[in-house]
Design an enzyme around this catalytic site. Sequence first.
Site, PDB file in Angstrom:
ATOM      1  N   CYS A 157      -5.744 -38.488  30.666  1.00 36.20           N
ATOM      2  CA  CYS A 157      -4.409 -38.857  30.865  1.00 36.20           C
ATOM      3  C   CYS A 157      -4.063 -36.990  30.510  1.00 36.20           C
ATOM      4  O   CYS A 157      -4.016 -36.107  31.739  1.00 36.20           O
ATOM      5  CB  CYS A 157      -3.358 -39.454  30.119  1.00 36.20           C
TER       6      CYS A 157
ATOM      7  N   HIS B 275      -5.935 -45.215  29.914  1.00 39.35           N
ATOM      8  CA  HIS B 275      -5.916 -45.919  28.510  1.00 39.35           C
ATOM      9  C   HIS B 275      -6.554 -47.257  28.465  1.00 39.35           C
ATOM     10  O   HIS B 275      -7.441 -48.215  30.027  1.00 39.35           O
ATOM     11  CB  HIS B 275      -4.974 -45.156  27.822  1.00 39.35           C
TER      12      HIS B 275
ATOM     13  N   ARG C 147       6.580 -43.284  38.184  1.00 44.67           N
ATOM     14  CA  ARG C 147       6.484 -43.010  36.915  1.00 44.67           C
ATOM     15  C   ARG C 147       5.154 -44.333  37.362  1.00 44.67           C
ATOM     16  O   ARG C 147       5.377 -45.629  37.256  1.00 44.67           O
ATOM     17  CB  ARG C 147       6.847 -44.012  35.829  1.00 44.67           C
TER      18      ARG C 147
END
Length: 266
Positions: free
Chosen positions: A123, A221, A157
């Site tokens: 990320c 993640h 997003r």
Amino acid sequence: MTNPRHRGPERPEPRPESAEPARPGRRRRRGPSTLGLVWVYPDLLSTYGDRGNLLVLQRRARLRGIEAEAISVNADEPVPQSGDIYLMGGGEDLPQILAARRLAADGGLDAAARAGAVVLAVCAGYQVLGTEFGGSEGEPVPGLGILDIRSGRGERRGVGEIVADVDPELGVPRLTGFENHQGVTRLGPGIRPLAKVTAGVGNGDGTEGAYAGKVVGTYLHGPVLVRNPGLADLLLSWAAGPLPPLAPDQEAWAHQLREERFASLP
């Protein structure tokens, strides 16, 4: 050290696997078979349990009889160039900018990557590896230039589960993970996407992550190596050479987690 690169005999002082990683300044001579796992700037870049990536590598190495030493390097400490695998996690905008500036000034991670060390960045850490990324107001911020990628802010997003099929050249099963970012990443010539997205956002163009040589970046993640032991073993093999398979009972929990994650998708 199992890695064919020779960067000197100094290795960190051993610590129990359950303890906090050793500081880079506390060193002693280590045997040649010890892997150095360097966790870079956990005080700035370590969201969503990204430390799990370090623990998984350590465990999967030790199950094969390979000693793996964890080295935690905070932002006020120099990054050692003698590691075998370097790990960076995610983080918020301001810590990400600070990490990029300090890593650029330090030069240790860049030197290690160029010398052939394995790098996994997640990320915000993934974006920091590139030539530039978007700052807190969307302004371009210089990255480390280890990967030829550029990241900025997208219109939407990416939040939630992501699934992606890995580049067949890597021989790794389908990836599963969790993403929470607004980054859009464009890959330059010579950089290959890590995977093609089947569910989720990833880089924003139907691909997820990037890799070049032994450097891998991803938005996943989960932590990504907990969910994807095949990717963990790929990184270990780059550092330690071919790995024997683990016994079925040692893989049971990893397989169960993957099945649960895939089953939860619509």
